[in-house]
Enzyme design. Sequence first.
Site, PDB file in Angstrom:
ATOM      1  CD  GLU B  48      -1.571  -2.184   1.402  1.00  7.26           C
ATOM      2  OE1 GLU B  48      -0.721  -3.055   1.826  1.00  7.26           O
ATOM      3  OE2 GLU B  48      -2.563  -3.323   1.039  1.00  7.26           O
ATOM      4  CG  PHE B 110      -9.885  -9.313  12.610  1.00  7.82           C
ATOM      5  CD1 PHE B 110      -8.412  -9.454  12.270  1.00  7.82           C
ATOM      6  CD2 PHE B 110     -10.323  -8.827  10.594  1.00  7.82           C
ATOM      7  CE1 PHE B 110      -7.790  -9.848  11.848  1.00  7.82           C
ATOM      8  CE2 PHE B 110      -9.128  -9.662   9.827  1.00  7.82           C
ATOM      9  CZ  PHE B 110      -8.044  -9.717  10.574  1.00  7.82           C
ATOM     10  CD  GLN B 111      -7.723  -6.659   8.200  1.00  6.64           C
ATOM     11  OE1 GLN B 111      -8.094  -6.472   7.213  1.00  6.64           O
ATOM     12  NE2 GLN B 111      -5.959  -7.400   7.822  1.00  6.64           N
ATOM     13  CE  LYS B 160     -16.984  -6.037   4.364  1.00  7.08           C
ATOM     14  NZ  LYS B 160     -16.603  -7.157   4.209  1.00  7.08           N
ATOM     15  CG  MET B 470      23.097  12.291   1.505  1.00  6.91           C
ATOM     16  SD  MET B 470      24.249  12.815   1.191  1.00  6.91           S
ATOM     17  CE  MET B 470      22.782  13.414  -0.436  1.00  6.91           C
TER      18      MET B 470
END
Lengths: 167, 558
Positions: B48, B110-111, B160, B470
């Site tokens: 993502e 959940f999540q 949802k 760097m």
Amino acid sequence: MKPHTLSVLVENRAGVLSRVAGMFSRRGFNIESLAVGTCEEPDMSRITIVVNGDDTVVEQVMKQTNKLIDVIKVSDLTERESVERELALIKVAAEPGTSRAEILQIADIFRAQVVDVGTKTLVLQVAGDTEKIDALEKLLRQYGIKELVRTGKIAILRGSKTVKSSK
Amino acid sequence: MKTGARTLIEALQRDGVDTIFGYPGGSVLPIYDELYDSSIRHILVRHEQAAAHAADGYARASGRVGVCLATSGPGACNLVTGIATAYMDSVPIVAFTGQVPTGMLGNDAFQESDITGITMPVTKHNYLVKDADDLDRVVQEAFYIARTGRPGPVLIDLPKDVTNGPAKGGGASPGKVTLRGYQPTYEGHVRQIDRALDLIVESERPLIYAGGGVVHSGASAELLRFAEATAIPVTTTLMGLGAVPGDHPLCLGMLGMHGTQTANYAVTGCDLLIAIGARFDDRVTGKIETFAPNAAVIHIDIDPAEIGKNKFVDVPIVGDVKAVLQTLLQRMQRRGDTADWVARINAWKAQYPLHYQTDDRLRPQYIIEELSRLLDGEGVIASEVGQNQMWTALYYCFKKPRTWITSGGLGTMGYGFPAAIGAHFARPDLPVVDIAGDGSFQMNIQELGTVAHYRIPVKVVILNNMYLGMVRQWQELFYDRRYSYTELPPVEFVRIAEAYGVEGITVDEKDDVREALETALATDGPFVLDFRIEREENVFPMVPAGAAINEMIGVHRE
Ligand SMILES: Cc1ncc(C[n+]2csc(CCOP(=O)(O)OP(=O)(O)O)c2C)c(N)n1
Ligand SMILES: [Mg+2]
């Protein structure tokens, strides 16, 4: 560095307070006190924030606050003619006897009201500017302050001027 | 029944969204079901973070709003670095995240993660949609907020049940967006503009310091006209590269920590600094007290909070850079005389050009110069972060705005490759090249899967020094060469690419550079070039931390 009183008009929406408070802490601005409540417009709230800093810091504070989408208007009331008030509830130890009488006398001088009387304590309610409440608190400390609750400052412009949405 | 997901897709179509970068999961199933046969193209990334960067790259290359989509919890959290990257560089993206159903919010379901809380400090604004009937309006507001004023990312969290259940809206626009708490100022104040013009005429050594705001505002043409009309030289920030053509006689290249000698001397010597769409970042100013110490400052920016934030400003002009420059041009009556100043600057340019060792070793600067010659400004260049980024900024000649895609404010390693993917969908007509470090490339190397899957013709030029270069450079210069955890063991990048189905070549010799680049550019699909460069090459000029910007190391002596 002196305290500035900001009047912030915001959308009356979930999460607005955390946006404002989060931005302050993220940018390291020092909140001295903060009071939120509804206001004359049903879909807006007003937050009064006392913030410490020099003029450039306060300018940044105001600009950053203004950038929040849910903030409708920010005004600095510090240099303007305004009435500032805070409310405090002070639970002070007051055994029956001389100290109780003294406390009542002090309360009277400060125009504080006794809102609860217990066997060993009194609860005083006092309204005024920050200095007045500080002074009362200092005087009562010798008797033993059991608990102290302050609302944070609220302020309003004198006369017909208002802090309204025009942004 | 029209569902929230359906309404969402219709609202996106109405806003002209053609591409979404995303990754599915449980809480966004209703949205994915709508995408299944939608005209909106969905690009399945492999992480993502890459979806957010790709949306960002799309936005930077096109000037339109980029869109990404992730599921709740881990998916949403994986977007955060990408959103923060966009926020720091003022890039308009709208990120959609799934969320647990409204009835379960706050229950550690959940999540579930509080993604609006998490992203509050790194978004311009965000929304949790609890009422499906708000969805249409919220989407419209989000796009409006993202692209107007000072652009920035906006996140919309979608429980949802909101996307699954019925929702009003979609179809025709719910009307013009009005937000009483958000009214950006576009036109500059005329009195301030006239004051600025007076200063400009009076000054003997004026300098324009142009930042990313010029690019965002689409004001390159106006800036060039203004610079030419006043004969004022221009230095740009990292984000402003391409705002004026790099080979223009008035262009001094980049200023700041790795700025050109000429640019940094010009800032120190100027008597008027005209900051346009720039924000006096510490990587630009070095020690702020000695930045443009002799100059009056004019600052043009759409964000009032940037004015006076880091440096005192004599003439503040709040407004859209493009509009303000137009007004400046209209109201300009006289022009000053900058001939002596420009001559001095030209002498610096001649005396202090960028330089590196030109032997037969494979040096990164040479690779960038070759690429620059090959593309001649007709390409989009993304970069990762580190030496690769600074070499590109210094040695590639950017000729047009929106052809340089780099993470400036956040400095996000792993940004360039997915951003290049996004840039391709914005500009399919142009070759897109990601200049990468071996460290950075490994931060989103999984996107080889995405470019292979869709045959996205992004070319990756790895400047492989087997170091976090760097950081190693700082350790060399300031930590007594104690290379603490900055050496990377060799990696066969071409073999990794091949495993994903992407072609590649490893290049060890300077003589092979041009042909390798030509081969990559001539290939239809994606391509990986693994250049094994001089391992301890450094980026110069360099201003050590805390120094004044005219105190550079690794430069020609004065
Ligand atoms: C996500 C992230 N982690 C750490 C850093 C700190 N950092 C800046 S440059 C750099 C080294 C980059 O190495 P590489 O990609 O190989 O580029 P090089 O400098 O060698 O060209 C690191 C670790 C960063 N910018 N971003
Ligand atoms: Mg490296």
